[in-house]
Design a protein around this motif. Structure first.
Motif, PDB file in Angstrom:
ATOM      1  N   TYR A  91      -2.740  -1.991  -5.941  1.00 34.24           N
ATOM      2  CA  TYR A  91      -2.147  -0.697  -5.604  1.00 34.24           C
ATOM      3  C   TYR A  91      -1.247  -0.160  -6.725  1.00 34.24           C
ATOM      4  N   CYS A 126       5.112  15.023  -4.448  1.00 34.60           N
ATOM      5  CA  CYS A 126       6.235  14.450  -3.691  1.00 34.60           C
ATOM      6  C   CYS A 126       7.340  15.489  -3.578  1.00 34.60           C
ATOM      7  N   MET A 146      -5.170  10.056   3.461  1.00 39.10           N
ATOM      8  CA  MET A 146      -4.817   9.017   2.492  1.00 39.10           C
ATOM      9  C   MET A 146      -5.867   7.911   2.525  1.00 39.10           C
ATOM     10  N   LYS A 170       5.780   7.840  -8.895  1.00 46.65           N
ATOM     11  CA  LYS A 170       4.578   7.057  -8.590  1.00 46.65           C
ATOM     12  C   LYS A 170       3.464   8.020  -8.195  1.00 46.65           C
ATOM     13  N   ASP A 171       2.337   7.942  -8.887  1.00 46.28           N
ATOM     14  CA  ASP A 171       1.207   8.821  -8.577  1.00 46.28           C
ATOM     15  C   ASP A 171       0.500   8.357  -7.310  1.00 46.28           C
ATOM     16  N   ASN A 172       0.350   9.266  -6.343  1.00 44.25           N
ATOM     17  CA  ASN A 172      -0.376   8.977  -5.109  1.00 44.25           C
ATOM     18  C   ASN A 172      -1.447  10.046  -4.902  1.00 44.25           C
ATOM     19  N   TYR A 173      -2.585   9.630  -4.344  1.00 40.06           N
ATOM     20  CA  TYR A 173      -3.716  10.540  -4.197  1.00 40.06           C
ATOM     21  C   TYR A 173      -4.209  10.541  -2.753  1.00 40.06           C
ATOM     22  N   ARG A 180       0.823  -1.211   0.000  1.00 40.12           N
ATOM     23  CA  ARG A 180       0.000   0.000   0.000  1.00 40.12           C
ATOM     24  C   ARG A 180       0.858   1.262   0.000  1.00 40.12           C
ATOM     25  N   VAL A 181       2.043   1.206   0.605  1.00 36.70           N
ATOM     26  CA  VAL A 181       2.839   2.424   0.766  1.00 36.70           C
ATOM     27  C   VAL A 181       4.124   2.438  -0.057  1.00 36.70           C
ATOM     28  N   ASP A 183       6.702   2.084  -3.514  1.00 34.77           N
ATOM     29  CA  ASP A 183       6.688   2.569  -4.894  1.00 34.77           C
ATOM     30  C   ASP A 183       6.984   1.459  -5.894  1.00 34.77           C
ATOM     31  N   LYS A 198      -4.125  14.897  -6.152  1.00 37.42           N
ATOM     32  CA  LYS A 198      -2.818  14.291  -6.393  1.00 37.42           C
ATOM     33  C   LYS A 198      -1.783  14.873  -5.441  1.00 37.42           C
ATOM     34  N   TYR A 235       4.463  11.091   2.316  1.00 33.94           N
ATOM     35  CA  TYR A 235       4.132  11.265   0.902  1.00 33.94           C
ATOM     36  C   TYR A 235       4.455  12.672   0.409  1.00 33.94           C
TER      37      TYR A 235
END
Length: 729
Positions: A158, A334, A426, A316-319, A129-130, A132, A331, A361
């Protein structure tokens, strides 16, 4: 011509394979000065006994993080660094995921070594989950196994880019090309080899790098010296064939390589590496590496592959969810200069208090700063930040975006979000439902306090461990992912809290469902003088589709104000009340859709409680008339044993109501795949050892819930009623 690539010291990384002018294991007290492009956050995941922890041990040795190599089941009694629990070293398996960090050249690599056993799948879930990127380790003999499929599903859930490492090429029967076929067919991945083995089984000496068209051999007592040479003449044709296959598969998913392929031009090494990286980061391609971690072969080239092909944190795209804007997805940037957004993904109770693993993040986390727990709204001062190296730690002053660190003295729950003011949270992670439960009681009343402390700690650490109290017998019930999962917690209670427990027979987590649509009309009317109770509900219940994501659904189709809108939430709560306890054996109802169509209310006597009660009774009665059934968990079972025991294994599984799905030969072994009801699997570990003279092993994981046979359903209902009568008496 041979050329040595590792001459700096006995353990230095190869100077040409991984360029560096100086090498040091010391780290600054801050991660803010580390270039984001030089960071990698990776997990190492695989089926149980594929060599994940052994691989991590070699990585730590070659990066200078540890001074010696110790094996998982080593004779020296030390055990692998990442298996820090006594239980892990005794059983020879990883139980808890462990974090570490190291340097490879100028690159900073955070690594999480995860368990392979399905009972501890939540450790893999929260790591992926966390992170990359990931290394998917596959056994060169067994290939894609049951837990490989589970790990692959988690990586896809993920969107985690991965490289594959085919391990154990020194083992008898190793066939890396068959493993790649399995990856393509069973995992549906666009995968191709970027390496070839130089020899297999006892002759395994090293690898050929397809991209650079060079042979790399490991030499030295611990494989620390890597030498480069030209490809032998007898392997040039195979290397050219695999290069063509690599380019062809890349051309399908990368435009630049595709253009070169159509123009019949061979890409340069730089173009090929860039194409592999783009496709891997986009989760469109999986480069396959090879070697033998136990024999110290191929680990350094894999480390180069991690750096070359897996994404840095900013790729890596994280939202996050904007809680001020109806949980709209935002979004994450980073960037260490932005407002802080961090996620607590794992909790451990250590000797200094609660240890909270954090992924930063966005923004930066600094010792002494004030942060806000978005989930609870509490403001907290950060007392201490550390980098973890298994059970060792190093204090740091701050951590920037893209870092994985740990904090002490922070009271929170797993998957809580932290900010320094922004109202962002998150998204959480998928938590599988437990499939087995046992009753536990401390053997002495004097141990009750420690018993309670242990359960509170374990429940906080592990979301798949559910703790409840039986309302009738008042016994404490532990529900988990399998026998081993529950056994480990009972053993930890004894070792860590000196609490010996008496356990009741394991029970299966059955569910209830319905097989047909049934309409309902229910009127709840009660007059007692003064304000009464009045609620009428009309609708129906029906089975959900088999592939439905939700297990229970409430659909409000009311038009008009016969049921006033303020009572809709109460109706939904009433339906949920009915679903908590079915009418057959009192288990949770699954696979049911409740539809509310109409009803009636009274200007004075209607209330939230009246509508909630009416809806609960209506749904219970409707489900009781909708051909209700009991569902039991079905497990996917893989048995590996010598071929001479195949008949005994199959007949044993048949007696346990197992359905054989597949049987394949693997050298002198047979691999049997079957679907078996969990209720029939108690004690199977003893049986398989007896049947195969201790030579067989098995793994199983939850597959689905399925209706039990009618005769078994009658028995379960009868036993439930008898138990109810005994409790009432």
């Amino acid at each position: 011509m041979l050329r040595r690539l590792s001459l700096l010291s006995s353990r230095s990384p190869p100077s040409l394979l991984s360029p560096l002018s100086s090498f040091s294991t010391s780290f600054s007290t801050s991660s803010l000065d580390i270039d984001l492009k030089k960071k990698r956050n990776i997990g190492i995941s695989a089926h149980v006994d594929s060599g994940k922890t052994t691989l991590t041990e070699r990585i730590l040795y070659y990066t200078g993080k540890i001074d010696g190599i110790h094996d998982v089941k080593g004779k020296d009694g030390v055990g692998a660094k990442m298996d820090s629990m006594d239980l892990e070293r005794e059983k020879g398996i990883t139980i808890q995921s462990a974090a570490t960090f190291c340097k490879w050249g100028s690159n900073h690599v955070n690594i999480i070594d995860t368990p392979g056993h399905v009972d501890f799948t939540i450790e893999v879930e929260r790591a992926l989950r966390v992170l990359d990127g990931a290394v998917l380790v596959l056994c060169g003999v067994s290939g894609v196994q049951s837990q490989s499929l589970t790990v692959d599903r988690q990586m896809k859930r993920y969107n985690v880019p991965r490289v594959a490492f085919i391990n154990k090429l020194d083992r008898s029967g190793a066939n890396p090309f068959k493993v790649i076929e399995d990856v393509q067919e069973k995992l549906k991945l666009n995968a191709a080899a970027v390496q070839l083995p130089v020899g297999l089984e006892g002759d395994h000496k090293g690898i050929i790098d397809i991209v650079t068209q060079k042979m790399l051999l490991n030499e030295g007592d611990m494989g620390e010296i890597v030498t480069e040479a030209d490809i032998p003449d007898d392997m040039k044709d195979l290397a050219a064939e695999k290069m063509a296959e690599l380019i062809e598969r890349l051309a399908d998913v990368d435009d630049e390589i595709g253009e070169l392929f159509l123009m019949e031009e061979t890409p340069t090494v730089e173009q090929l590496k860039a194409g592999i990286r783009r496709a891997t980061v986009a989760c469109n391609f999986v480069p396959v590496f090879m070697g033998s971690a136990f024999k110290n072969k191929g680990v350094q080239p894999l480390l180069n592959g991690v750096v070359d092909y897996l994404p840095s944190p900013d790729e890596k795209d994280n939202y996050a969810l904007d809680l001020d804007d109806d949980e709209k997805e935002v979004k994450i940037k980073c960037n260490s200069d932005e407002p802080l957004v961090a996620l607590a993904f794992k909790l451990e109770e250590g000797k200094f208090g609660q240890l909270t693993y954090m992924r930063v993040y966005q923004g930066s986390l600094k010792r002494g700063m004030n942060i806000i727990n978005v989930n609870s709204g509490k403001k907290i001062k950060v007392p201490r930040i550390v980098r973890m190296h298994s059970d060792d730690m190093e204090d740091i002053e701050s951590a920037g975006a893209g870092e994985v660190v740990a904090m002490f003295g922070i009271e929170c729950s797993s998957m809580d979000s932290f900010t320094d003011g922004a109202n962002l949270a998150m998204t959480s992670m998928f938590v599988p439902e437990p499939v087995m439960s046992i009753s536990v009681t401390p053997d002495k009343k004097s141990n009750s306090a420690n018993f309670g402390k242990a359960l509170a700690k374990f429940g906080k650490e592990d979301p798949t461990l559910r703790i409840s109290t039986d309302p009738i017998s008042k016994q404490t019930i532990l529900a988990g992912m399998g026998e081993l999962h529950l056994e480990v917690y009972i053993e930890r209670m004894k070792r860590e809290y000196d609490v010996h427990c008496e356990t009741g027979r394991p029970s299966v987590n059955y569910k209830e469902s319905i097989a047909m649509k049934k309409e309902f009309t229910y009127l709840h009317k009660k007059q007692t003088g003064g304000s009464g109770q009045y609620a009428k509900v009309i609708g129906y219940v029906e089975p959900l589709e088999e592939d439905a994501e939700e297990t229970f659904e409430f659909d409000n189709q009311c038009v008009g104000t016969n049921v006033p809108p303020e009572y809709y939430p109460s109706c939904e709560k009433g339906a949920q009340d009915a679903a908590k306890k079915g009418g057959l054996i009192g288990m949770e109802v699954s696979g049911v859709r409740v539809v509310l169509q109409d009803g009636a209310a009274h200007a004075v006597d209607s209330s939230d409680m009246a509508f909630r009660y009416a809806m609960a009774q209506a749904v219970r009665e409707a489900m009781g008339a909708a051909n209700p059934s009991i569902l039991e968990p079905i497990m996917k079972l893989d048995v590996v044993a010598p071929m001479e025991f195949q008949g005994s294994i199959v007949s044993g599984l048949t007696r346990r109501m197992g359905l054989i799905q597949n049987s394949t030969n693997q050298d002198d072994n047979v691999v049997i795949e079957a679907d078996v009801p969990l209720a029939q699997m108690f004690g199977y570990s003893t049986d398989i050892r007896s049947i195969t003279q201790g030579k067989g092993e098995f793994t199983m994981e939850y597959k689905m819930h399925q209706a039990v046979p009618r005769d078994q359903q009658s028995t379960l209902i009868k036993n439930f009623k008898e138990q109810e009568e005994q409790n009432a008496a």
